[in-house]
Design a protein around this motif. Structure first.
Motif, short mmCIF file in Angstrom:
data_model
loop_
_atom_site.label_atom_id
_atom_site.label_comp_id
_atom_site.label_asym_id
_atom_site.label_seq_id
_atom_site.Cartn_x
_atom_site.Cartn_y
_atom_site.Cartn_z
N PHE A 49 5.88 -7.49 8.84
CA PHE A 49 4.61 -7.79 9.50
C PHE A 49 3.61 -6.64 9.35
CE2 PHE A 49 8.05 -9.96 11.65
CZ PHE A 49 7.59 -11.26 11.76
N VAL A 50 2.33 -7.00 9.31
CA VAL A 50 1.25 -6.00 9.31
C VAL A 50 0.11 -6.49 10.20
CG1 VAL A 50 1.63 -4.96 7.01
CG2 VAL A 50 0.25 -7.05 7.21
N PRO A 51 -0.75 -5.59 10.69
CA PRO A 51 -1.97 -6.06 11.38
C PRO A 51 -2.93 -6.66 10.34
CG PRO A 51 -1.64 -3.66 11.64
CD PRO A 51 -0.66 -4.13 10.64
N THR A 52 -3.87 -7.48 10.82
CA THR A 52 -4.75 -8.20 9.88
C THR A 52 -5.66 -7.27 9.07
OG1 THR A 52 -6.17 -8.54 11.79
CG2 THR A 52 -4.84 -10.42 11.08
N HIS A 53 -5.82 -6.02 9.49
CA HIS A 53 -6.71 -5.13 8.72
C HIS A 53 -6.05 -4.65 7.41
CE1 HIS A 53 -4.79 -1.22 9.44
NE2 HIS A 53 -4.63 -1.57 10.71
N VAL A 54 -4.76 -4.93 7.24
CA VAL A 54 -4.06 -4.48 6.02
C VAL A 54 -4.29 -5.49 4.89
CG1 VAL A 54 -1.80 -3.96 5.02
CG2 VAL A 54 -2.33 -3.23 7.36
N LYS A 55 -4.73 -4.98 3.74
CA LYS A 55 -4.86 -5.85 2.57
C LYS A 55 -3.49 -5.95 1.90
CE LYS A 55 -9.63 -4.81 1.39
NZ LYS A 55 -10.55 -4.22 0.41
N VAL A 56 -3.06 -7.17 1.61
CA VAL A 56 -1.74 -7.39 1.03
C VAL A 56 -1.90 -7.77 -0.44
CG1 VAL A 56 0.40 -8.70 1.26
CG2 VAL A 56 -0.96 -8.20 3.30
N TYR A 57 -1.22 -7.09 -1.33
CA TYR A 57 -1.29 -7.32 -2.79
C TYR A 57 -2.75 -7.36 -3.26
CZ TYR A 57 3.54 -9.17 -2.27
OH TYR A 57 4.87 -9.36 -2.00
N ASP A 58 -3.56 -6.46 -2.75
CA ASP A 58 -5.00 -6.50 -3.02
C ASP A 58 -5.31 -6.55 -4.52
OD1 ASP A 58 -7.69 -6.45 -2.36
OD2 ASP A 58 -7.79 -4.26 -2.60
N GLY A 59 -5.98 -7.60 -4.94
CA GLY A 59 -6.42 -7.72 -6.34
C GLY A 59 -5.28 -7.94 -7.33
N GLN A 60 -4.07 -8.17 -6.86
CA GLN A 60 -2.92 -8.31 -7.78
C GLN A 60 -2.60 -9.79 -8.03
OE1 GLN A 60 0.29 -5.78 -6.21
NE2 GLN A 60 -1.21 -4.31 -5.50
N LYS A 61 -2.28 -10.09 -9.28
CA LYS A 61 -1.95 -11.48 -9.63
C LYS A 61 -0.45 -11.73 -9.61
CE LYS A 61 -5.85 -13.31 -12.11
NZ LYS A 61 -6.83 -12.37 -11.56
N SER A 62 0.32 -10.64 -9.72
CA SER A 62 1.79 -10.74 -9.69
C SER A 62 2.34 -9.36 -9.38
CB SER A 62 2.32 -11.22 -11.05
OG SER A 62 2.13 -10.22 -12.02
N PHE A 63 3.65 -9.31 -9.09
CA PHE A 63 4.29 -8.01 -8.95
C PHE A 63 5.68 -8.07 -9.57
CE2 PHE A 63 5.52 -10.37 -5.18
CZ PHE A 63 6.81 -9.95 -4.88
N HIS A 64 6.23 -6.88 -9.86
CA HIS A 64 7.55 -6.80 -10.49
C HIS A 64 8.55 -6.25 -9.50
CE1 HIS A 64 5.05 -6.98 -14.08
NE2 HIS A 64 6.13 -7.52 -14.65
#
Ligand SMILES: O=C(O)CCC(=O)C(=O)O
Ligand SMILES: [Fe+2]
Length: 308
Positions: free
Chosen positions: A254-269
């Protein structure tokens, strides 16, 4: 019946000092055991899964209703919100199995979840709140749920109290996935440890530093219990020394809503796989999202199961 599960002042104080809290009871052992039996079957059908081609089963709360209910359960969300604030997103759920004979999980610390091969997954944006985090208040939390009994013998989660204020590892350093080394590394205690195909020891800031095992707290839990911790608090587990007991943890993050998650990312490894993010979204489990940084699902929404 109790309706609110917000932490007491004493519990919050304990958390700020130690970086973890619990165990708490989400449901009775019998209930969790039968729920997990069903969920195990549901996991096999990946048609509506956020990562249908992946073996990792990340974020299956997005398509399996019973798992979605768990991440929205006030016994978890209220407690998490007592630390993270009123507006909370679920950003990741993942499985941590430990089969009989499996290695322990290396001691480790994390915060932005670079996870070995990439860049940060989490970017906090609220400067004012961040100042408080330095006093021991984190901006990410995990509720680690025991889906099966977790004992010292089968490798329950262990934490090192108070380590969340000091970095012993550089989580941003990239290292390779080496699945061939799984179950191969032996540590000082003579036991096997690793990180499911990564070697967390390579991220040590001081390669000669060794954690003091005598200070570890072992989170022994019945099925249906959970504990809460910030990933900054050093954690890991011992090997599964049993012959016939699988330890099964489900980590809900969990994170607070102010945290950007996977910002600008289309995928991850991760773990040798590429996971495309086109079906991914966070879930607002409590409060409101004033930031609009992330793709956000309402709490109880899951994708309807495709009929065969
Ligand atoms: O279950 C384990 O052994 C490790 C879990 C863990 O590292 C996590 O939940 O962040
Ligand atoms: Fe971890």
């Amino acid at each position: 019946m109790r309706k609110d599960y917000y932490l007491s002042e004493a519990e919050k104080k304990f958390f700020y000092n130690n970086g973890y809290l619990g165990p708490f009871t989400l449901m009775e052992p019998d209930e969790m055991t039968s729920l997990f039996e069903e969920v195990r079957m549901d996991l096999l059908d990946t048609r509506n899964a956020p990562f249908p081609k992946s073996k990792l089963n990340y974020d299956r709360h997005l398509d399996i209703p019973a798992l979605n209910q768990i991440i929205n359960n006030p016994k978890i969300t209220h407690r998490v919100s007592s630390i993270l604030g009123p507006n909370v997103l679920s950003w990741r759920t993942e499985w941590f199995p430990k089969y009989p004979g499996d290695e322990g999980t290396d001691w480790h610390q994390a915060e932005s979840f670079v996870e070995f091969e990439g860049t940060e997954k989490l970017f906090p944006t609220a400067e004012e709140e961040l100042k408080e985090y330095d006093q021991g208040r984190p901006w990410e939390l995990t509720a680690w749920i025991a889906m099966a009994e977790a004992t010292k013998e089968n490798g329950c989660l262990k934490v090192m109290p108070g380590t969340h204020r000091t970095w012993f590892f550089d989580e941003k350093k990239n290292i390779k996935f080496e699945p061939e080394n799984f179950n191969k590394k032996t540590i000082d205690t003579g036991e096997k440890a690793g990180f499911y195909g990564y070697d967390y020891d390579k991220l040590k800031l001081d390669p000669t530093w060794k954690p003091d095992e005598s200070k570890a707290v072992h989170m022994v839990m019945k099925p249906g219990q959970f504990c809460i911790f910030t990933s900054r608090c050093m954690h890991g587990s011992n090997p599964n020394r049993t012959k016939d007991q699988t330890r099964m943890g489900w980590a809900t993050r969990f994170v607070p809503t102010h945290v950007k998650v996977y910002d600008g990312q289309k995928s991850f490894h991760h773990f040798g796989e590429e996971l495309p993010l086109d079906r991914y979204s966070t879930v607002l489990v409590l409060g409101e999202d004033h930031y609009h940084h992330n793709k956000v699902r309402p709490p109880m929404e899951v994708v309807a199961t495709t009929s065969a």
